[in-house]
Scaffold this motif. Structure first.
Motif, mmCIF file in Angstrom:
data_model
loop_
_atom_site.group_PDB
_atom_site.id
_atom_site.type_symbol
_atom_site.label_atom_id
_atom_site.label_comp_id
_atom_site.label_asym_id
_atom_site.label_seq_id
_atom_site.Cartn_x
_atom_site.Cartn_y
_atom_site.Cartn_z
ATOM 1 N N THR A 146 0.833 -1.208 0.000
ATOM 2 C CA THR A 146 0.000 0.000 0.000
ATOM 3 C C THR A 146 0.864 1.254 0.000
ATOM 4 O O THR A 146 0.608 2.200 -0.759
ATOM 5 N N GLU A 147 1.889 1.270 0.838
ATOM 6 C CA GLU A 147 2.784 2.446 0.879
ATOM 7 C C GLU A 147 3.470 2.660 -0.474
ATOM 8 O O GLU A 147 3.595 3.789 -0.943
ATOM 9 N N LEU A 148 3.913 1.560 -1.088
ATOM 10 C CA LEU A 148 4.557 1.671 -2.397
ATOM 11 C C LEU A 148 3.545 2.160 -3.430
ATOM 12 O O LEU A 148 3.859 3.029 -4.252
ATOM 13 N N GLY A 149 2.332 1.612 -3.398
ATOM 14 C CA GLY A 149 1.304 2.026 -4.349
ATOM 15 C C GLY A 149 0.967 3.503 -4.233
ATOM 16 O O GLY A 149 0.832 4.204 -5.242
ATOM 17 N N ARG B 40 1.411 8.851 -6.651
ATOM 18 C CA ARG B 40 1.776 10.275 -6.625
ATOM 19 C C ARG B 40 2.700 10.643 -7.771
ATOM 20 O O ARG B 40 2.797 11.806 -8.164
ATOM 21 N N LYS B 41 3.401 9.628 -8.319
ATOM 22 C CA LYS B 41 4.293 9.866 -9.457
ATOM 23 C C LYS B 41 3.564 9.699 -10.788
ATOM 24 O O LYS B 41 4.194 9.730 -11.841
ATOM 25 N N GLY B 42 2.268 9.452 -10.732
ATOM 26 C CA GLY B 42 1.494 9.360 -11.954
ATOM 27 C C GLY B 42 1.238 7.956 -12.467
ATOM 28 O O GLY B 42 0.656 7.769 -13.538
ATOM 29 N N TRP B 43 1.698 6.949 -11.723
ATOM 30 C CA TRP B 43 1.413 5.578 -12.130
ATOM 31 C C TRP B 43 -0.018 5.208 -11.741
ATOM 32 O O TRP B 43 -0.590 5.791 -10.817
ATOM 33 N N THR B 44 -0.579 4.220 -12.411
ATOM 34 C CA THR B 44 -1.805 3.579 -11.954
ATOM 35 C C THR B 44 -1.391 2.413 -11.066
ATOM 36 O O THR B 44 -0.647 1.540 -11.512
ATOM 37 N N ALA B 45 -1.846 2.426 -9.821
ATOM 38 C CA ALA B 45 -1.479 1.372 -8.871
ATOM 39 C C ALA B 45 -2.716 0.547 -8.544
ATOM 40 O O ALA B 45 -3.727 1.091 -8.093
ATOM 41 N N THR B 46 -2.634 -0.743 -8.785
ATOM 42 C CA THR B 46 -3.730 -1.667 -8.505
ATOM 43 C C THR B 46 -3.310 -2.621 -7.408
ATOM 44 O O THR B 46 -2.282 -3.306 -7.529
ATOM 45 N N GLY B 47 -4.082 -2.670 -6.334
ATOM 46 C CA GLY B 47 -3.771 -3.531 -5.201
ATOM 47 C C GLY B 47 -4.629 -4.781 -5.205
ATOM 48 O O GLY B 47 -5.857 -4.700 -5.342
ATOM 49 N N LEU C 277 -8.131 -0.752 0.874
ATOM 50 C CA LEU C 277 -7.128 0.018 0.148
ATOM 51 C C LEU C 277 -7.532 1.487 0.039
ATOM 52 O O LEU C 277 -8.717 1.802 -0.027
ATOM 53 N N PRO C 278 -6.548 2.403 -0.017
ATOM 54 C CA PRO C 278 -6.870 3.829 -0.151
ATOM 55 C C PRO C 278 -7.482 4.153 -1.516
ATOM 56 O O PRO C 278 -7.324 3.402 -2.479
ATOM 57 N N THR D 155 -6.458 1.360 -7.315
ATOM 58 C CA THR D 155 -7.539 0.536 -7.852
ATOM 59 C C THR D 155 -7.559 -0.797 -7.101
ATOM 60 O O THR D 155 -6.537 -1.477 -7.040
ATOM 61 N N PRO D 156 -8.699 -1.195 -6.514
ATOM 62 C CA PRO D 156 -8.741 -2.439 -5.753
ATOM 63 C C PRO D 156 -9.165 -3.638 -6.598
ATOM 64 O O PRO D 156 -10.038 -3.520 -7.463
ATOM 65 N N ILE D 157 -8.540 -4.775 -6.365
ATOM 66 C CA ILE D 157 -9.009 -6.053 -6.923
ATOM 67 C C ILE D 157 -9.091 -7.035 -5.763
ATOM 68 O O ILE D 157 -8.089 -7.321 -5.108
#
Length: 271
Positions: free
Chosen positions: A16-19, A24-31, A39-40, A44-46
């Motif tokens: 979660t911290e990495l995501g 914040r750097k503009g990536w799409t993060a899916t957990g 998840l925050p 994106t949650p799966i």
């Protein structure tokens, strides 16, 4: 190399911290986790149990970071969690037609065993003694077969927010082997290590994630005890003498850590 979509497999505290950082750097993060509602919002949650993915498919991703956590320290649970989830992740990626360019597995320096006070680099041959550590080493080998472009990051003694077991041991005055050499890394610095491996043009295939100062347990306990204003826990000699892990390769990639030794790390937690 620029990535755009990051999949975080087994997305607990570390993932979660990495995501959050990569979002914040503009990536799409899916957990990916069993209870994805935790998840925050910026991720994106799966909801998926990777050990039993069924016919679920995962969306295409540029990078995958695997941070699995066994519920209990038992061999069967480790085998189910690590080895089961790796196979489940591969099949769910294949089902979605995804072939990530970069895959990171967070393992553990426990796979190195407990050589008697030696200093070890990434070239050391793993010699796990604990059955759970043997499963972790097996998981590393399986991950290499499943993901040919794999980077393995082995942290030692993760501490930080919500990870205060050593502080608790000192506060409770638990006896400990003062001479045993210990290694650790602050959670926030470990996230930075993972971030740098993700972004590296040529990521290392294997990296120790440890701070710059391996130290005898008694020395660390005395420092924490002073901060807590409690007596130093009694010495309990015997058992393995530990290992000092060389962090040169990590420092070349990351530069200066935010918490380069246990002193800065525990100052931040206890001040």
């Amino acid at each position: 190399m620029t990535h755009h979509h990051l999949l975080l497999a087994g997305c607990g505290d570390l993932g979660t911290e990495l995501g959050l950082r990569m979002a914040r750097k503009g990536w799409t993060a899916t957990g990916i986790r069993r209870s994805a509602d935790k998840l925050p919002q910026s991720m994106t949650p799966i909801a998926m149990d990777l050990t039993e993915p069924g016919d679920q498919a995962l969306p295409p991703a540029d990078a995958v970071v695997i941070t699995l956590t066994a519920g209990v320290r038992e061999v069967d649970e480790y085998r189910r969690t690590y080895i089961g989830a790796l196979h489940g992740l591969r099949s769910a990626l294949d089902r979605g037609g995804s072939d990530p360019q970069r895959v990171l597995l967070v393992s553990s320096t426990a796979v190195l065993g407990d050589p008697d006070g030696q200093t070890l680099t990434e070239d050391a041959v793993p010699s796990p003694e604990r059955p759970t550590a043997q499963v972790l080493l097996e998981a590393e080998h399986i991950a290499k077969d499943l993901f040919p472009n794999l980077s393995i990051v082995r942290p030692a003694g993760i501490y930080g927010p919500g990870r205060g077991s050593f502080i608790g041991r000192v506060r409770n005055g638990e006896p400990m082997n003062h001479r045993k050499i210990t290694n650790r890394i602050h959670r926030d610095d470990l996230v930075t290590v993972l971030e740098r491996v993700l972004e590296a043009d040529r990521p290392p295939s294997l990296l120790h994630a440890v701070d710059t100062e391996p130290a005898p347990m008694g020395e660390v306990a005395a420092y924490v005890a002073k901060k807590l204003n409690v007596p130093v826990p009694p010495d309990k000699p015997g058992g393995p003498q530990g290992k000092a892990l060389d962090s040169t390769r990590m420092q070349e990639l990351v530069g200066t850590l935010r918490y380069p030794t246990y002193r800065q790390g525990y100052d931040a937690l206890l001040t």
